[in-house]
Design a protein around this motif. Sequence first.
Motif, mmCIF file in Angstrom:
data_model
loop_
_atom_site.group_PDB
_atom_site.id
_atom_site.type_symbol
_atom_site.label_atom_id
_atom_site.label_comp_id
_atom_site.label_asym_id
_atom_site.label_seq_id
_atom_site.Cartn_x
_atom_site.Cartn_y
_atom_site.Cartn_z
ATOM 1 N N ARG A 60 3.290 2.441 7.090
ATOM 2 C CA ARG A 60 2.567 1.277 7.218
ATOM 3 C C ARG A 60 1.050 1.434 7.390
ATOM 4 N NH1 ARG A 60 5.672 -2.997 7.937
ATOM 5 N NH2 ARG A 60 4.214 -4.118 9.335
ATOM 6 N N GLY A 61 0.699 2.734 7.662
ATOM 7 C CA GLY A 61 -0.557 3.071 7.676
ATOM 8 C C GLY A 61 -1.383 2.857 8.987
ATOM 9 N N ILE A 62 -0.487 3.310 10.020
ATOM 10 C CA ILE A 62 -0.881 3.478 11.483
ATOM 11 C C ILE A 62 -2.066 4.442 11.557
ATOM 12 C CG2 ILE A 62 1.202 2.676 12.329
ATOM 13 C CD1 ILE A 62 2.060 5.612 13.089
ATOM 14 N N ARG A 63 -2.759 4.179 12.986
ATOM 15 C CA ARG A 63 -3.854 5.180 13.138
ATOM 16 C C ARG A 63 -3.227 6.398 13.619
ATOM 17 N NH1 ARG A 63 -8.169 2.842 17.186
ATOM 18 N NH2 ARG A 63 -8.327 1.218 15.561
ATOM 19 N N GLY A 64 -3.999 7.507 13.258
ATOM 20 C CA GLY A 64 -3.524 8.714 13.403
ATOM 21 C C GLY A 64 -2.390 9.225 12.542
ATOM 22 N N CYS B 159 5.461 -3.464 -7.043
ATOM 23 C CA CYS B 159 6.737 -3.880 -6.534
ATOM 24 C C CYS B 159 6.558 -4.405 -5.158
ATOM 25 C CB CYS B 159 7.743 -2.564 -6.457
ATOM 26 S SG CYS B 159 7.882 -2.062 -8.342
ATOM 27 N N VAL B 160 5.753 -3.593 -4.426
ATOM 28 C CA VAL B 160 5.859 -4.205 -2.847
ATOM 29 C C VAL B 160 4.893 -5.416 -2.887
ATOM 30 C CG1 VAL B 160 5.107 -3.602 -0.583
ATOM 31 C CG2 VAL B 160 5.972 -1.708 -1.947
ATOM 32 N N GLU B 161 3.679 -5.459 -3.474
ATOM 33 C CA GLU B 161 3.061 -6.658 -3.677
ATOM 34 C C GLU B 161 3.637 -7.884 -3.955
ATOM 35 O OE1 GLU B 161 0.088 -7.028 -1.958
ATOM 36 O OE2 GLU B 161 0.184 -4.845 -1.418
ATOM 37 N N ALA B 162 4.443 -7.790 -5.152
ATOM 38 C CA ALA B 162 5.182 -8.776 -5.854
ATOM 39 C C ALA B 162 6.278 -9.328 -4.797
ATOM 40 C CB ALA B 162 5.886 -8.531 -6.908
ATOM 41 N N ALA B 163 6.970 -8.556 -4.071
ATOM 42 C CA ALA B 163 7.825 -9.025 -3.069
ATOM 43 C C ALA B 163 7.101 -9.864 -1.839
ATOM 44 C CB ALA B 163 8.654 -7.932 -2.489
ATOM 45 N N ARG B 164 5.779 -9.331 -1.549
ATOM 46 C CA ARG B 164 5.101 -9.891 -0.266
ATOM 47 C C ARG B 164 4.430 -11.390 -0.857
ATOM 48 N NH1 ARG B 164 2.084 -4.459 1.747
ATOM 49 N NH2 ARG B 164 3.623 -3.500 2.936
ATOM 50 N N ILE B 165 4.361 -11.549 -2.010
ATOM 51 C CA ILE B 165 3.743 -12.650 -2.507
ATOM 52 C C ILE B 165 4.864 -13.814 -2.809
ATOM 53 C CG2 ILE B 165 2.719 -13.780 -4.617
ATOM 54 C CD1 ILE B 165 1.110 -11.236 -5.217
ATOM 55 N N GLU B 166 6.079 -13.274 -2.843
ATOM 56 C CA GLU B 166 7.235 -13.839 -2.879
ATOM 57 C C GLU B 166 7.603 -14.415 -1.519
ATOM 58 O OE1 GLU B 166 8.615 -15.484 -5.417
ATOM 59 O OE2 GLU B 166 7.277 -14.474 -6.989
ATOM 60 N N GLY B 167 6.983 -14.056 -0.436
ATOM 61 C CA GLY B 167 7.430 -14.406 0.964
ATOM 62 C C GLY B 167 8.205 -13.493 1.591
ATOM 63 N N ALA B 168 8.512 -12.295 1.118
ATOM 64 C CA ALA B 168 9.477 -11.360 1.829
ATOM 65 C C ALA B 168 8.913 -11.007 3.047
ATOM 66 C CB ALA B 168 9.774 -10.362 0.694
ATOM 67 N N PRO C 142 8.722 -8.000 6.211
ATOM 68 C CA PRO C 142 8.568 -6.548 6.059
ATOM 69 C C PRO C 142 9.821 -5.945 5.913
ATOM 70 C CG PRO C 142 6.929 -7.379 7.750
ATOM 71 C CD PRO C 142 7.845 -8.441 7.503
ATOM 72 N N TRP C 143 10.901 -6.158 6.711
ATOM 73 C CA TRP C 143 12.192 -5.796 6.787
ATOM 74 C C TRP C 143 12.817 -6.029 5.086
ATOM 75 C CZ3 TRP C 143 15.612 -2.441 8.053
ATOM 76 C CH2 TRP C 143 17.089 -2.660 7.772
ATOM 77 N N LYS D 273 15.322 -4.382 0.596
ATOM 78 C CA LYS D 273 15.377 -4.892 -0.823
ATOM 79 C C LYS D 273 14.608 -4.151 -1.973
ATOM 80 C CE LYS D 273 17.906 -8.317 0.463
ATOM 81 N NZ LYS D 273 19.635 -8.663 0.061
ATOM 82 N N VAL D 274 13.463 -3.392 -1.517
ATOM 83 C CA VAL D 274 12.594 -2.913 -2.622
ATOM 84 C C VAL D 274 12.394 -1.512 -2.507
ATOM 85 C CG1 VAL D 274 10.221 -2.991 -3.810
ATOM 86 C CG2 VAL D 274 11.274 -5.190 -2.728
ATOM 87 N N SER D 275 11.883 -1.175 -1.283
ATOM 88 C CA SER D 275 11.783 0.479 -0.840
ATOM 89 C C SER D 275 12.671 1.085 -0.844
ATOM 90 C CB SER D 275 10.830 0.569 0.460
ATOM 91 O OG SER D 275 9.528 -0.100 0.457
ATOM 92 N N PHE D 276 13.709 0.762 -0.033
ATOM 93 C CA PHE D 276 15.025 1.539 0.075
ATOM 94 C C PHE D 276 15.786 1.950 -1.355
ATOM 95 C CE2 PHE D 276 19.281 2.404 1.479
ATOM 96 C CZ PHE D 276 19.032 3.730 2.300
ATOM 97 N N PRO D 277 15.881 0.968 -1.997
ATOM 98 C CA PRO D 277 16.781 1.320 -3.363
ATOM 99 C C PRO D 277 15.779 2.181 -4.241
ATOM 100 C CG PRO D 277 16.833 -1.254 -2.954
ATOM 101 C CD PRO D 277 15.912 -0.509 -2.063
#
Length: 301
Positions: free
Chosen positions: A100-104, A192-201, A203-204, A209-213
């Motif tokens: 998720r791009g956390i600091r450090g 793939c990730v951006e399309a899911a976010r635009i659809e309102g998904a 983070p879980w 539904k996207v990353s794990f498969p």
Amino acid sequence: MAQPKSRLTRTDWTHIAFLALPAILFVTFYIYPVISSISLSLHDWDGFSPRMRFIGITNYTVLAGQPRFLHAVFNNILWVVFMLIVPTGIGLLLAAILDRGIRGEKAFRIIFFLPFTIPAVAVAAIWRWMYEPDNGLVTTVMNLLGLGSFAQNWLGDPSVVNFSLMGAVAWWTTGFAFLVFFAGLRNIPTECVEAARIEGATPWQVFWKVSFPLLWPSTIIVLGMAAIDAMRLFDVVWSMTKGGPAYSSEVLATQMYDLAFGRFDMGRASAVAVYLFIIAGIIIMPYIVYMSRRVQDSEAE
């Protein structure tokens, strides 16, 4: 009368020459030891006598009736279940958090992977000190937190010793699962990730539904290596407990070593090795078959 031409071309002979050495090494260092171990398991031999006494399958039947051997088999299966779930799950969780791009991020990547670079004997030495019942780090921290009543003789109590060993191995091996999953997450197409976010998904939902498969190839690698590591587990257990107390933490590899070089019963130790070979084949062979098919499919594509 014209001489018949050889069917093998010069290119074929070149291929044979390059393949000959690996084939000889494979037969010498893999096939021959397996056949030799099977033959030795049918004999009674102390490793020093000039002659071995043939006893058939006695070593196998005796082992099958020994509670010590059955307990070692149970421990190996317990280790397989543990390795498939705990280090794999923790590695996936750490990779998902860090993705998720956390600091450090760079520092955490090194911290998470560093234990995996430590030799097994050093890991055992570190955790033997951690588990010291009086002055170890685990007991000291529990006392500071007011949990001293829950402190145990971590490596001396048969009821907790396996869990103590599993804690050390989880700390040691989680870095491998983390690294594979993290690389897999970073290779997922961002579209793939951006399309899911635009659809309102949420983070879980994006992860599940996207990353794990899309992490399936990484998951197969991690699970396969975890099962292999569980079946060949030896160094950490032997260095920390030598299979004790009272054989409670013993696995097949440590029992085989004890029979061969502690009791000089080479025949029975070889029978344990054959049992381990069969059990490992049953557990790991589906993974090897699957990976072979994936390689063939990749080559076909």
